[in-house]
Design a protein around this motif. Structure first.
Motif, PDB file in Angstrom:
ATOM      1  N   ARG A  67       0.820  -1.215   0.000  1.00 59.38           N
ATOM      2  CA  ARG A  67       0.000   0.000   0.000  1.00 59.38           C
ATOM      3  C   ARG A  67       0.852   1.262   0.000  1.00 59.38           C
ATOM      4  NH1 ARG A  67      -4.611  -0.330   3.965  1.00 59.38           N
ATOM      5  NH2 ARG A  67      -5.212   1.514   2.809  1.00 59.38           N
ATOM      6  N   ASP A  68       2.146   1.129  -0.314  1.00 64.68           N
ATOM      7  CA  ASP A  68       3.031   2.287  -0.187  1.00 64.68           C
ATOM      8  C   ASP A  68       2.844   3.350  -1.271  1.00 64.68           C
ATOM      9  OD1 ASP A  68       4.307   0.990  -2.277  1.00 64.68           O
ATOM     10  OD2 ASP A  68       6.304   1.176  -1.414  1.00 64.68           O
ATOM     11  N   MET A  69       1.967   3.109  -2.229  1.00 66.75           N
ATOM     12  CA  MET A  69       1.663   4.140  -3.226  1.00 66.75           C
ATOM     13  C   MET A  69       0.291   4.766  -2.962  1.00 66.75           C
ATOM     14  SD  MET A  69       3.482   2.500  -6.569  1.00 66.75           S
ATOM     15  CE  MET A  69       3.354   3.969  -7.535  1.00 66.75           C
ATOM     16  N   ARG A 115      10.259   6.142   1.746  1.00 65.67           N
ATOM     17  CA  ARG A 115       9.153   6.325   0.807  1.00 65.67           C
ATOM     18  C   ARG A 115       8.558   7.724   0.857  1.00 65.67           C
ATOM     19  NH1 ARG A 115       9.655   3.682  -2.999  1.00 65.67           N
ATOM     20  NH2 ARG A 115       7.474   3.310  -3.412  1.00 65.67           N
ATOM     21  N   ALA A 116       8.621   8.372   2.029  1.00 61.97           N
ATOM     22  CA  ALA A 116       8.052   9.713   2.147  1.00 61.97           C
ATOM     23  C   ALA A 116       8.561  10.365   3.424  1.00 61.97           C
ATOM     24  CB  ALA A 116       6.523   9.648   2.173  1.00 61.97           C
ATOM     25  N   GLU A 117       8.403  11.694   3.460  1.00 56.58           N
ATOM     26  CA  GLU A 117       8.763  12.452   4.656  1.00 56.58           C
ATOM     27  C   GLU A 117       7.821  13.639   4.789  1.00 56.58           C
ATOM     28  OE1 GLU A 117      12.653  14.168   6.929  1.00 56.58           O
ATOM     29  OE2 GLU A 117      12.685  14.250   4.755  1.00 56.58           O
ATOM     30  N   TYR A 118       7.367  13.852   6.013  1.00 58.86           N
ATOM     31  CA  TYR A 118       6.473  14.966   6.320  1.00 58.86           C
ATOM     32  C   TYR A 118       7.146  15.826   7.384  1.00 58.86           C
ATOM     33  CZ  TYR A 118       2.528  17.546   8.290  1.00 58.86           C
ATOM     34  OH  TYR A 118       1.691  18.544   8.750  1.00 58.86           O
ATOM     35  N   MET A 129       4.883  17.770   2.619  1.00 60.63           N
ATOM     36  CA  MET A 129       4.867  16.317   2.456  1.00 60.63           C
ATOM     37  C   MET A 129       5.549  16.023   1.137  1.00 60.63           C
ATOM     38  SD  MET A 129       3.927  13.444   3.720  1.00 60.63           S
ATOM     39  CE  MET A 129       3.724  11.753   3.243  1.00 60.63           C
ATOM     40  N   ARG A 130       6.592  15.214   1.203  1.00 61.07           N
ATOM     41  CA  ARG A 130       7.309  14.832  -0.010  1.00 61.07           C
ATOM     42  C   ARG A 130       7.397  13.321  -0.057  1.00 61.07           C
ATOM     43  NH1 ARG A 130      11.812  18.637  -1.916  1.00 61.07           N
ATOM     44  NH2 ARG A 130      11.515  17.145  -3.561  1.00 61.07           N
ATOM     45  N   TYR A 131       7.259  12.800  -1.257  1.00 59.70           N
ATOM     46  CA  TYR A 131       7.289  11.359  -1.489  1.00 59.70           C
ATOM     47  C   TYR A 131       8.511  11.011  -2.331  1.00 59.70           C
ATOM     48  CZ  TYR A 131       2.346  11.748  -0.260  1.00 59.70           C
ATOM     49  OH  TYR A 131       1.160  12.010   0.380  1.00 59.70           O
ATOM     50  N   ALA A 132       8.931   9.768  -2.271  1.00 63.56           N
ATOM     51  CA  ALA A 132       9.941   9.286  -3.207  1.00 63.56           C
ATOM     52  C   ALA A 132       9.327   9.378  -4.597  1.00 63.56           C
ATOM     53  CB  ALA A 132      10.318   7.844  -2.875  1.00 63.56           C
ATOM     54  N   CYS A 133      10.125   9.706  -5.583  1.00 62.89           N
ATOM     55  CA  CYS A 133       9.602   9.852  -6.948  1.00 62.89           C
ATOM     56  C   CYS A 133       9.048   8.533  -7.488  1.00 62.89           C
ATOM     57  CB  CYS A 133      10.678  10.415  -7.874  1.00 62.89           C
ATOM     58  SG  CYS A 133      11.100  12.138  -7.483  1.00 62.89           S
ATOM     59  N   THR A 134       9.363   7.421  -6.865  1.00 57.70           N
ATOM     60  CA  THR A 134       8.783   6.141  -7.267  1.00 57.70           C
ATOM     61  C   THR A 134       7.369   5.967  -6.699  1.00 57.70           C
ATOM     62  OG1 THR A 134       9.879   5.083  -5.392  1.00 57.70           O
ATOM     63  CG2 THR A 134      11.000   4.980  -7.531  1.00 57.70           C
ATOM     64  N   VAL A 135       6.980   6.838  -5.757  1.00 60.62           N
ATOM     65  CA  VAL A 135       5.630   6.806  -5.187  1.00 60.62           C
ATOM     66  C   VAL A 135       4.718   7.743  -5.964  1.00 60.62           C
ATOM     67  CG1 VAL A 135       4.213   7.255  -3.130  1.00 60.62           C
ATOM     68  CG2 VAL A 135       6.462   6.170  -2.888  1.00 60.62           C
ATOM     69  N   VAL A 136       5.192   8.962  -6.217  1.00 64.84           N
ATOM     70  CA  VAL A 136       4.443   9.932  -7.033  1.00 64.84           C
ATOM     71  C   VAL A 136       5.368  10.475  -8.110  1.00 64.84           C
ATOM     72  CG1 VAL A 136       2.872  10.631  -5.177  1.00 64.84           C
ATOM     73  CG2 VAL A 136       4.953  11.909  -5.532  1.00 64.84           C
ATOM     74  N   GLN A 141       6.329  17.266  -5.738  1.00 64.94           N
ATOM     75  CA  GLN A 141       5.983  16.552  -4.520  1.00 64.94           C
ATOM     76  C   GLN A 141       6.937  15.417  -4.199  1.00 64.94           C
ATOM     77  OE1 GLN A 141       2.002  15.016  -5.046  1.00 64.94           O
ATOM     78  NE2 GLN A 141       1.104  16.834  -4.103  1.00 64.94           N
ATOM     79  N   CYS A 142       8.017  15.292  -4.976  1.00 62.51           N
ATOM     80  CA  CYS A 142       8.865  14.116  -4.745  1.00 62.51           C
ATOM     81  C   CYS A 142      10.320  14.473  -4.579  1.00 62.51           C
ATOM     82  CB  CYS A 142       8.681  13.093  -5.868  1.00 62.51           C
ATOM     83  SG  CYS A 142       9.524  13.456  -7.411  1.00 62.51           S
ATOM     84  N   PHE A 143      11.042  13.523  -4.021  1.00 64.69           N
ATOM     85  CA  PHE A 143      12.498  13.620  -3.926  1.00 64.69           C
ATOM     86  C   PHE A 143      13.067  12.378  -4.579  1.00 64.69           C
ATOM     87  CE2 PHE A 143      10.973  11.707   0.055  1.00 64.69           C
ATOM     88  CZ  PHE A 143      11.720  10.556   0.144  1.00 64.69           C
ATOM     89  N   SER A 144      14.208  12.546  -5.217  1.00 63.04           N
ATOM     90  CA  SER A 144      14.832  11.378  -5.860  1.00 63.04           C
ATOM     91  C   SER A 144      16.023  10.947  -5.020  1.00 63.04           C
ATOM     92  CB  SER A 144      15.263  11.714  -7.286  1.00 63.04           C
ATOM     93  OG  SER A 144      16.185  12.784  -7.266  1.00 63.04           O
ATOM     94  N   HIS A 145      16.320   9.705  -5.137  1.00 59.47           N
ATOM     95  CA  HIS A 145      17.421   9.126  -4.352  1.00 59.47           C
ATOM     96  C   HIS A 145      18.665   9.259  -5.165  1.00 59.47           C
ATOM     97  CE1 HIS A 145      13.747   7.064  -2.826  1.00 59.47           C
ATOM     98  NE2 HIS A 145      14.269   7.524  -1.717  1.00 59.47           N
TER      99      HIS A 145
END
Length: 145
Positions: A67-69, A115-118, A129-136, A141-145
């Motif tokens: 459910r991580d997406m 997966r995300a950070e708030y 709220m930012r998500y890993a770019c693989t989530v959104v 709204q995302c950050f890349s690794h």
């Protein structure tokens, strides 16, 4: 005879001292139990780490990997975790328990698994709220690794 009685009493006292000291130590079942960690549908709080000597914490949350997406799972966790923190709340999410760090700082592998950070900081006027770019896929709204 008096010296002998004192010697026997002293030996008895010395030999019983470690036993009495061990009996005075609290047993595990007598120690106070920690409050149960928060959890909800698709998520579970693993640990909360205090930021220095402040009363602020970083909460480490495990999201169900299936459910991580689902952004609703993240929102539900934030709602429950941050409701009692009106001025500051920081939550980090992982979908693999082995990657959840035991400290505030973390390794590259742990960062890559995040997966995300708030972050909410009323004094700093920050709420993000930012998500890993693989989530959104939305780059805002995302950050890349």
């Amino acid at each position: 005879m008096n010296k002998r009685a004192i010697s026997v009493a002293l030996i008895a006292l010395i030999s019983s001292w470690p036993l009495s000291a061990a009996l005075q130590q609290p047993q595990p079942e007598q120690q106070s139990q920690a409050q149960p960690l928060l959890q909800g549908d698709g998520w579970r709080l693993i640990r909360s780490l205090q930021l220095g000597s402040s009363k602020n914490y970083i909460h480490m949350v495990l999201i169900d990997s299936k459910r991580d997406m689902d952004k609703a799972v993240y929102g539900a966790a934030l709602s429950k975790i941050c409701r009692s923190e009106p001025d500051f709340c920081r939550v980090r999410f992982w979908n693999e328990e082995r990657l959840v760090p035991n400290a505030i700082s973390f390794t590259d592998a742990q960062f890559k698994g995040m997966r995300a950070e708030y972050i909410f900081n009323r004094a700093g006027h920050v709420q993000e709220m930012r998500y890993a770019c693989t989530v959104v896929s939305d780059k805002s709204q995302c950050f890349s690794h």
